[in-house]
Design a protein around this motif. Structure first.
Motif, PDB file in Angstrom:
ATOM      1  N   PHE A 104       0.804  -1.229   0.000  1.00  0.00           N
ATOM      2  CA  PHE A 104       0.000   0.000   0.000  1.00  0.00           C
ATOM      3  C   PHE A 104       0.835   1.278   0.000  1.00  0.00           C
ATOM      4  O   PHE A 104       0.301   2.364   0.200  1.00  0.00           O
ATOM      5  CB  PHE A 104      -0.947   0.000   1.215  1.00  0.00           C
ATOM      6  CG  PHE A 104      -1.915  -1.152   1.203  1.00  0.00           C
ATOM      7  CD1 PHE A 104      -3.037  -1.126   0.395  1.00  0.00           C
ATOM      8  CD2 PHE A 104      -1.676  -2.270   1.982  1.00  0.00           C
ATOM      9  CE1 PHE A 104      -3.918  -2.199   0.362  1.00  0.00           C
ATOM     10  CE2 PHE A 104      -2.548  -3.345   1.966  1.00  0.00           C
ATOM     11  CZ  PHE A 104      -3.673  -3.309   1.153  1.00  0.00           C
ATOM     12  N   GLU A 105       2.142   1.167  -0.237  1.00  0.00           N
ATOM     13  CA  GLU A 105       2.985   2.362  -0.160  1.00  0.00           C
ATOM     14  C   GLU A 105       2.798   3.304  -1.357  1.00  0.00           C
ATOM     15  O   GLU A 105       3.175   4.463  -1.294  1.00  0.00           O
ATOM     16  CB  GLU A 105       4.476   1.970  -0.046  1.00  0.00           C
ATOM     17  CG  GLU A 105       4.841   1.200   1.212  1.00  0.00           C
ATOM     18  CD  GLU A 105       4.624   1.942   2.523  1.00  0.00           C
ATOM     19  OE1 GLU A 105       3.531   2.484   2.733  1.00  0.00           O
ATOM     20  OE2 GLU A 105       5.544   1.951   3.352  1.00  0.00           O
ATOM     21  N   ASN A 106       2.195   2.793  -2.447  1.00  0.00           N
ATOM     22  CA  ASN A 106       2.009   3.669  -3.614  1.00  0.00           C
ATOM     23  C   ASN A 106       1.085   4.842  -3.333  1.00  0.00           C
ATOM     24  O   ASN A 106       1.155   5.873  -4.003  1.00  0.00           O
ATOM     25  CB  ASN A 106       1.484   2.869  -4.810  1.00  0.00           C
ATOM     26  CG  ASN A 106       2.615   2.111  -5.493  1.00  0.00           C
ATOM     27  OD1 ASN A 106       3.784   2.439  -5.307  1.00  0.00           O
ATOM     28  ND2 ASN A 106       2.272   1.095  -6.265  1.00  0.00           N
ATOM     29  N   TYR A 107       0.211   4.680  -2.346  1.00  0.00           N
ATOM     30  CA  TYR A 107      -0.646   5.813  -1.956  1.00  0.00           C
ATOM     31  C   TYR A 107       0.227   7.014  -1.605  1.00  0.00           C
ATOM     32  O   TYR A 107      -0.121   8.160  -1.894  1.00  0.00           O
ATOM     33  CB  TYR A 107      -1.504   5.435  -0.743  1.00  0.00           C
ATOM     34  CG  TYR A 107      -2.731   4.625  -1.093  1.00  0.00           C
ATOM     35  CD1 TYR A 107      -3.856   5.244  -1.637  1.00  0.00           C
ATOM     36  CD2 TYR A 107      -2.777   3.254  -0.884  1.00  0.00           C
ATOM     37  CE1 TYR A 107      -4.993   4.525  -1.958  1.00  0.00           C
ATOM     38  CE2 TYR A 107      -3.910   2.517  -1.201  1.00  0.00           C
ATOM     39  CZ  TYR A 107      -5.016   3.155  -1.748  1.00  0.00           C
ATOM     40  OH  TYR A 107      -6.139   2.442  -2.066  1.00  0.00           O
ATOM     41  N   TYR A 108       1.347   6.737  -0.936  1.00  0.00           N
ATOM     42  CA  TYR A 108       2.255   7.813  -0.533  1.00  0.00           C
ATOM     43  C   TYR A 108       3.253   8.148  -1.640  1.00  0.00           C
ATOM     44  O   TYR A 108       3.556   9.313  -1.881  1.00  0.00           O
ATOM     45  CB  TYR A 108       3.020   7.396   0.729  1.00  0.00           C
ATOM     46  CG  TYR A 108       2.141   7.067   1.908  1.00  0.00           C
ATOM     47  CD1 TYR A 108       1.214   7.976   2.393  1.00  0.00           C
ATOM     48  CD2 TYR A 108       2.233   5.829   2.547  1.00  0.00           C
ATOM     49  CE1 TYR A 108       0.400   7.677   3.476  1.00  0.00           C
ATOM     50  CE2 TYR A 108       1.427   5.512   3.632  1.00  0.00           C
ATOM     51  CZ  TYR A 108       0.515   6.436   4.095  1.00  0.00           C
ATOM     52  OH  TYR A 108      -0.279   6.135   5.170  1.00  0.00           O
ATOM     53  N   LYS A 109       3.768   7.109  -2.299  1.00  0.00           N
ATOM     54  CA  LYS A 109       4.830   7.337  -3.291  1.00  0.00           C
ATOM     55  C   LYS A 109       4.368   8.225  -4.438  1.00  0.00           C
ATOM     56  O   LYS A 109       5.134   9.029  -4.954  1.00  0.00           O
ATOM     57  CB  LYS A 109       5.339   5.994  -3.822  1.00  0.00           C
ATOM     58  CG  LYS A 109       6.242   5.271  -2.820  1.00  0.00           C
ATOM     59  CD  LYS A 109       6.751   3.951  -3.352  1.00  0.00           C
ATOM     60  CE  LYS A 109       7.699   3.311  -2.325  1.00  0.00           C
ATOM     61  NZ  LYS A 109       7.960   1.893  -2.641  1.00  0.00           N
ATOM     62  N   ASN A 110       3.091   8.080  -4.839  1.00  0.00           N
ATOM     63  CA  ASN A 110       2.573   8.926  -5.927  1.00  0.00           C
ATOM     64  C   ASN A 110       2.661  10.409  -5.556  1.00  0.00           C
ATOM     65  O   ASN A 110       2.985  11.251  -6.392  1.00  0.00           O
ATOM     66  CB  ASN A 110       1.113   8.563  -6.232  1.00  0.00           C
ATOM     67  CG  ASN A 110       0.999   7.184  -6.859  1.00  0.00           C
ATOM     68  OD1 ASN A 110       1.993   6.641  -7.332  1.00  0.00           O
ATOM     69  ND2 ASN A 110      -0.198   6.621  -6.857  1.00  0.00           N
ATOM     70  N   LEU A 111       2.368  10.721  -4.297  1.00  0.00           N
ATOM     71  CA  LEU A 111       2.426  12.118  -3.843  1.00  0.00           C
ATOM     72  C   LEU A 111       3.872  12.605  -3.775  1.00  0.00           C
ATOM     73  O   LEU A 111       4.192  13.727  -4.157  1.00  0.00           O
ATOM     74  CB  LEU A 111       1.789  12.252  -2.457  1.00  0.00           C
ATOM     75  CG  LEU A 111       0.303  11.905  -2.321  1.00  0.00           C
ATOM     76  CD1 LEU A 111      -0.114  11.977  -0.869  1.00  0.00           C
ATOM     77  CD2 LEU A 111      -0.554  12.832  -3.166  1.00  0.00           C
ATOM     78  N   VAL A 112       4.728  11.714  -3.273  1.00  0.00           N
ATOM     79  CA  VAL A 112       6.148  12.053  -3.101  1.00  0.00           C
ATOM     80  C   VAL A 112       6.788  12.406  -4.443  1.00  0.00           C
ATOM     81  O   VAL A 112       7.560  13.359  -4.559  1.00  0.00           O
ATOM     82  CB  VAL A 112       6.891  10.860  -2.450  1.00  0.00           C
ATOM     83  CG1 VAL A 112       8.399  11.020  -2.570  1.00  0.00           C
ATOM     84  CG2 VAL A 112       6.496  10.731  -0.982  1.00  0.00           C
TER      85      VAL A 112
END
Length: 353
Positions: free
Chosen positions: A271-279
């Protein structure tokens, strides 16, 4: 409508977050998949006779609330609102175990009485003799945000002038073992447990208690103004950015107005892509921070993030240990917190100096 100010903070966590200025003694643990709190000296806050009967979640909640009250120079509050995911899970386990061990006979009720989720709020109220509104939210990973929204609405509608709000969770041995079985916690002996570079599912788990005194007036010791809190149950990975933009827009802000973005990376690669997309995209030029490598993942871990954000706005400094990228700004005015757990229960919290 009255504004909501954070005038006092108190935090007991898996780091030394008491008797320190701001994370100068923090250590990243790469060897443990479940982190335990660093306990304060409980007898400074609770009578030794009472300590014996209290689970650690209750003790940590009482100390964190006492620290927040002391920090805000407030003697009493009008209301106490608590958020917790699992409540007093240790006492629940004790009671269930005694049912099995004693064939459902001759049970002492103490563990059962203290196993309810609202024990923490009740014990704080008893110690402070607070007879006002006392409520506990149990809404999974948005339990703390639910408490914040309630408190903010009460202050805006002038139903209360000062409110103690907190998030508390504790680890129980049996529950932790179950979480490992169902993959919620990373497997034993599969370290090093690095939150950012993890390629495996499951999170590094933790526990803690963070409390805040919210008031309707700004004081000399005010940390921040709580602008807004929003909860969304389900979002796709590609919908998060739009959700953030509309959240900011409702507060007359744009992405460029955000000085710090705090994200809930917990090491669960699924589920880290939720954050990685923003980063990588919309917030690439914004200072980005993370915190669960210090606090561990638990239902009310976002309360630790709010403690961190409050400290940043007051000290105007960001410790190296929580930085995701090298971007910095001369001053920090607006902070956005974003958290989710396993793709559900997304929360956005906005603070300003």
């Amino acid at each position: 409508m009255k504004k909501t100010y954070i005038n006092g903070v108190g935090c007991i966590s898996t780091q030394k977050t008491f008797d320190t200025v701001f994370l100068e003694e923090a250590v990243v643990n790469h060897d443990e998949n479940v982190l335990a709190v660093i306990p304060p000296v409980y007898k400074d806050y609770i009578s030794p006779a009472a300590i014996r009967r209290m689970a650690k979640g209750v003790k940590n909640g009482i100390v964190a609330s006492a620290l927040a009250m002391k920090d805000s120079n407030v003697e009493n509050v009008d209301a106490i609102i608590t958020g917790t995911g699992l409540g007093c899970i240790e006492d629940s386990e004790k009671f269930l175990k005694s049912i099995l061990d004693n064939n459902e006979e001759f049970l002492t009720p103490t563990s059962f009485i203290q196993s309810t989720h609202n024990t923490v709020g009740a014990q704080i109220a008893l110690l402070q003799q607070c007879k006002g509104y006392n409520f506990t939210y149990v809404n999974g990973a948005v339990s703390f945000e639910s408490a914040l929204i309630d408190a903010k609405m009460q202050i805006e509608e002038e139903e209360a002038n000062s409110i103690l709000v907190g998030g508390v969770d504790e680890n129980g041995d049996y529950t932790t073992a179950l979480f490992k079985l169902n993959g919620r916690i990373k497997k034993d002996n599969s370290g090093p447990y690095d939150v950012l570079t993890s390629a495996t599912s499951g999170a590094v788990y933790g526990e803690g208690a963070s409390f805040f005194v919210l008031e309707n007036e700004r004081k000399e010791n005010t940390y921040a103004e709580l602008l807004d809190v929003s909860i969304v149950n389900t979002l796709e990975e590609n919908e998060v950015e739009d959700a953030i933009q509309s959240f900011l827009k409702s507060n007359n802000l744009e992405i460029s107005d955000v000085d710090v973005l705090i994200l809930g990376f917990d090491g669960n690669a699924d589920f880290e892509n939720y954050y990685k997309n923003l980063v990588q995209n919309s917030f690439a030029e914004t200072p980005q921070l993370y915190y669960k490598h210090l606090s561990g993942e638990y239902d009310t871990a976002s309360a630790f993030a709010l403690w961190m954000a409050s400290k940043i706005l007051k000290t105007q400094e960001i410790p190296e240990i929580i930085k995701l990228n090298p971007v910095s700004k001369p001053s920090y005015k607006t902070i956005l917190l974003y958290n989710q757990l396993n793709g559900k229960n997304h929360s956005f919290t906005l603070l300003t100096k």
